[in-house]
Design a protein around this motif. Structure first.
Motif, PDB file in Angstrom:
ATOM      1  N   SER A 107      -1.367   4.239  11.848  1.00  0.00           N
ATOM      2  CA  SER A 107      -0.227   4.326  11.863  1.00  0.00           C
ATOM      3  C   SER A 107       0.282   4.329  12.975  1.00  0.00           C
ATOM      4  O   SER A 107       1.614   4.955  12.572  1.00  0.00           O
ATOM      5  CB  SER A 107      -0.614   5.161  10.413  1.00  0.00           C
ATOM      6  OG  SER A 107      -0.770   6.575  10.806  1.00  0.00           O
ATOM      7  N   GLY A 126       9.793   4.591   5.584  1.00  0.00           N
ATOM      8  CA  GLY A 126       8.750   4.957   4.361  1.00  0.00           C
ATOM      9  C   GLY A 126       7.728   3.912   3.916  1.00  0.00           C
ATOM     10  O   GLY A 126       6.302   4.255   3.749  1.00  0.00           O
ATOM     11  N   LEU A 127       7.770   2.170   4.444  1.00  0.00           N
ATOM     12  CA  LEU A 127       6.872   1.601   5.022  1.00  0.00           C
ATOM     13  C   LEU A 127       5.215   1.802   5.255  1.00  0.00           C
ATOM     14  O   LEU A 127       3.832   1.912   4.822  1.00  0.00           O
ATOM     15  CB  LEU A 127       7.342  -0.109   4.644  1.00  0.00           C
ATOM     16  CG  LEU A 127       8.306  -0.395   3.343  1.00  0.00           C
ATOM     17  CD1 LEU A 127       8.558  -1.932   3.577  1.00  0.00           C
ATOM     18  CD2 LEU A 127       7.273  -0.209   1.839  1.00  0.00           C
ATOM     19  N   GLU A 173       4.343   4.506   6.189  1.00  0.00           N
ATOM     20  CA  GLU A 173       3.909   5.839   5.592  1.00  0.00           C
ATOM     21  C   GLU A 173       3.116   5.539   4.661  1.00  0.00           C
ATOM     22  O   GLU A 173       2.209   5.727   4.150  1.00  0.00           O
ATOM     23  CB  GLU A 173       4.567   7.132   5.263  1.00  0.00           C
ATOM     24  CG  GLU A 173       4.896   7.787   6.384  1.00  0.00           C
ATOM     25  CD  GLU A 173       3.995   8.611   7.096  1.00  0.00           C
ATOM     26  OE1 GLU A 173       3.869   9.369   6.469  1.00  0.00           O
ATOM     27  OE2 GLU A 173       4.232   7.841   8.431  1.00  0.00           O
ATOM     28  N   LEU A 174       3.287   4.332   3.850  1.00  0.00           N
ATOM     29  CA  LEU A 174       3.031   4.453   2.727  1.00  0.00           C
ATOM     30  C   LEU A 174       1.724   3.321   3.485  1.00  0.00           C
ATOM     31  O   LEU A 174      -0.102   2.687   2.606  1.00  0.00           O
ATOM     32  CB  LEU A 174       3.183   3.206   2.303  1.00  0.00           C
ATOM     33  CG  LEU A 174       3.253   2.617   0.236  1.00  0.00           C
ATOM     34  CD1 LEU A 174       2.758   3.055  -0.597  1.00  0.00           C
ATOM     35  CD2 LEU A 174       3.809   1.288  -0.302  1.00  0.00           C
ATOM     36  N   ALA A 225      -1.223   6.892   2.005  1.00  0.00           N
ATOM     37  CA  ALA A 225      -0.008   7.862   1.175  1.00  0.00           C
ATOM     38  C   ALA A 225      -0.287   6.777  -0.141  1.00  0.00           C
ATOM     39  O   ALA A 225       0.249   6.133   0.193  1.00  0.00           O
ATOM     40  CB  ALA A 225       0.593   8.207   2.303  1.00  0.00           C
ATOM     41  N   SER A 226       0.170   7.854  -1.321  1.00  0.00           N
ATOM     42  CA  SER A 226       0.524   6.887  -2.675  1.00  0.00           C
ATOM     43  C   SER A 226       2.076   6.656  -2.740  1.00  0.00           C
ATOM     44  O   SER A 226       2.472   7.171  -1.461  1.00  0.00           O
ATOM     45  CB  SER A 226       0.012   8.274  -3.573  1.00  0.00           C
ATOM     46  OG  SER A 226       1.079   9.455  -3.258  1.00  0.00           O
ATOM     47  N   LEU A 227       2.581   6.076  -3.476  1.00  0.00           N
ATOM     48  CA  LEU A 227       3.960   5.221  -3.282  1.00  0.00           C
ATOM     49  C   LEU A 227       4.433   6.847  -3.386  1.00  0.00           C
ATOM     50  O   LEU A 227       5.899   6.670  -3.559  1.00  0.00           O
ATOM     51  CB  LEU A 227       3.774   4.319  -4.516  1.00  0.00           C
ATOM     52  CG  LEU A 227       4.861   3.611  -5.062  1.00  0.00           C
ATOM     53  CD1 LEU A 227       5.928   3.244  -3.235  1.00  0.00           C
ATOM     54  CD2 LEU A 227       4.798   2.333  -5.771  1.00  0.00           C
ATOM     55  N   THR A 228       4.158   7.965  -4.564  1.00  0.00           N
ATOM     56  CA  THR A 228       4.794   8.701  -5.391  1.00  0.00           C
ATOM     57  C   THR A 228       4.871  10.159  -4.352  1.00  0.00           C
ATOM     58  O   THR A 228       5.933  10.899  -4.551  1.00  0.00           O
ATOM     59  CB  THR A 228       4.393   9.136  -6.357  1.00  0.00           C
ATOM     60  OG1 THR A 228       3.093   9.877  -6.875  1.00  0.00           O
ATOM     61  CG2 THR A 228       4.307   8.070  -7.329  1.00  0.00           C
ATOM     62  N   VAL A 245       6.837   9.005   1.514  1.00  0.00           N
ATOM     63  CA  VAL A 245       7.092   7.313   1.593  1.00  0.00           C
ATOM     64  C   VAL A 245       8.734   7.594   1.212  1.00  0.00           C
ATOM     65  O   VAL A 245       9.348   6.956   0.927  1.00  0.00           O
ATOM     66  CB  VAL A 245       6.076   6.663   0.706  1.00  0.00           C
ATOM     67  CG1 VAL A 245       6.727   5.589  -0.032  1.00  0.00           C
ATOM     68  CG2 VAL A 245       4.583   6.935   1.500  1.00  0.00           C
TER      69      VAL A 245
END
Length: 315
Positions: free
Chosen positions: A58, A227-228, A230-231, A235-238, A242
């Motif tokens: 990442s 943000g993408l 980190e997803l 990491a979760s979508l919530t 993110v």
């Protein structure tokens, strides 16, 4: 006025392509090849870079992402800069930035400095191709532009394919710094040839730079990509790391659209997307770029990190 300048501006210019046009094409192709090659040559080195710089996937993916973001962010400014300062001058500056960024990447001692130097490299690389095409369009003229540009754009099609191959061979035999150092002598040669051979051309009135639009779209795109990324790091979508970057990025992008519809000279004229042909071509290009960049990043990591293959192993 020189014979070259007369040939450029003469309305009665012949359809025959003079030798000096091909010489100029060779100069700009050298710069374009160097820039486009670097979009994929680094991909095969991500596993090695992650190991040597003690970074996770990442983190190391920003070596590619930072370059592409800088590349995309500077392209809309290139047209204004060429009108304001002259295409030849901007082209030479872009070569200096790209070559200096390459040399600094080669001596980077941490992932943070490497990403920063890749951004500098991307700023230079993002200006090279559009300025090169602009110079060739002005030199060739409307009657000969199709034939000349057909040759000039060949690096854009071949370089992404050759990049991983050349990168694999370099890493198999040399230190990863040579992935970047290989650009330095090419950049120096391209600068010298450009200084001596490229003509001074007129590009029209520059007008005012859309600084607000540049800030909105650059920051918005960076926030969305962050943000993408980190997803993609489990990491979760919530997760707030993110959600918030994505929301901020989308809001800034929408703000740019609102702004672009209300100013006389926006950084990017989004009304062009109302044209079905232009919109479809842009969507296709976006899909092609996303698929190509994604595959050329993930496939080398899969084969090297998961399957344990060497850089040049076949089968």
């Amino acid at each position: 006025m020189s014979s070259q300048a007369q040939a450029i501006h003469s309305p009665a210019a012949s359809d025959r392509i003079e030798p000096y046009v091909w010489r100029i094409a060779g100069v700009v192709i050298l710069g374009m090849l160097m820039s486009i090659l670097d979009t994929t040559i680094v991909n095969v080195a991500l596993h090695t870079l992650g190991h040597d710089l003690h970074s996770s996937i990442s983190q190391i993916q920003w070596v590619v992402t930072g370059y592409l973001l800088a590349l995309a962010a500077v392209i809309p400014v290139t047209g204004w800069a060429s009108r304001r300062f002259g295409a030849k001058r901007v082209y030479l500056v872009s070569l200096v930035l790209f070559t200096a960024g390459s040399a600094l990447c080669a001596v980077a001692g941490s992932i943070t400095t490497l990403v920063l130097f890749r951004v500098l490299q991307g700023i230079g690389g993002g200006m090279i191709m559009p300025i090169a095409q602009l110079i060739m369009a002005q030199v060739a003229g409307p009657k000969r532009m199709g034939r000349v540009m057909g040759v000039v754009v060949m690096p854009a099609m071949l370089a992404p394919i050759l990049g991983p191959v050349i990168g694999g061979v370099i890493l198999q035999e040399l230190h990863w710094s040579w992935i970047f150092l290989v650009n330095v002598p090419i950049g120096v040669i391209a600068f010298v040839l450009g200084w001596r051979m490229l003509p001074q051309t007129e590009s029209g009135e520059a007008g005012r730079l859309d600084v607000l639009g540049l800030g909105l779209i650059s920051t918005g795109a960076t926030a969305i990509v962050y943000g993408l990324s980190e997803l993609g790091s489990n990491a979760s979508l919530t997760a707030p790391r993110v959600v918030w970057p994505l929301l901020v990025g989308i809001a800034l992008t929408l703000a740019f659209g609102w702004h672009a519809l209300r100013v006389q000279r926006p950084l990017l004229d989004i009304r062009l997307y109302a044209n079905r042909v232009f919109g479809a071509a842009s969507l296709t290009t976006f899909g092609l770029g996303a698929a190509l960049s994604g595959a050329l990043t993930l496939v080398p990591l899969h084969y090297q990190g998961v399957r344990g293959r060497s850089l040049t192993m076949h089968g």
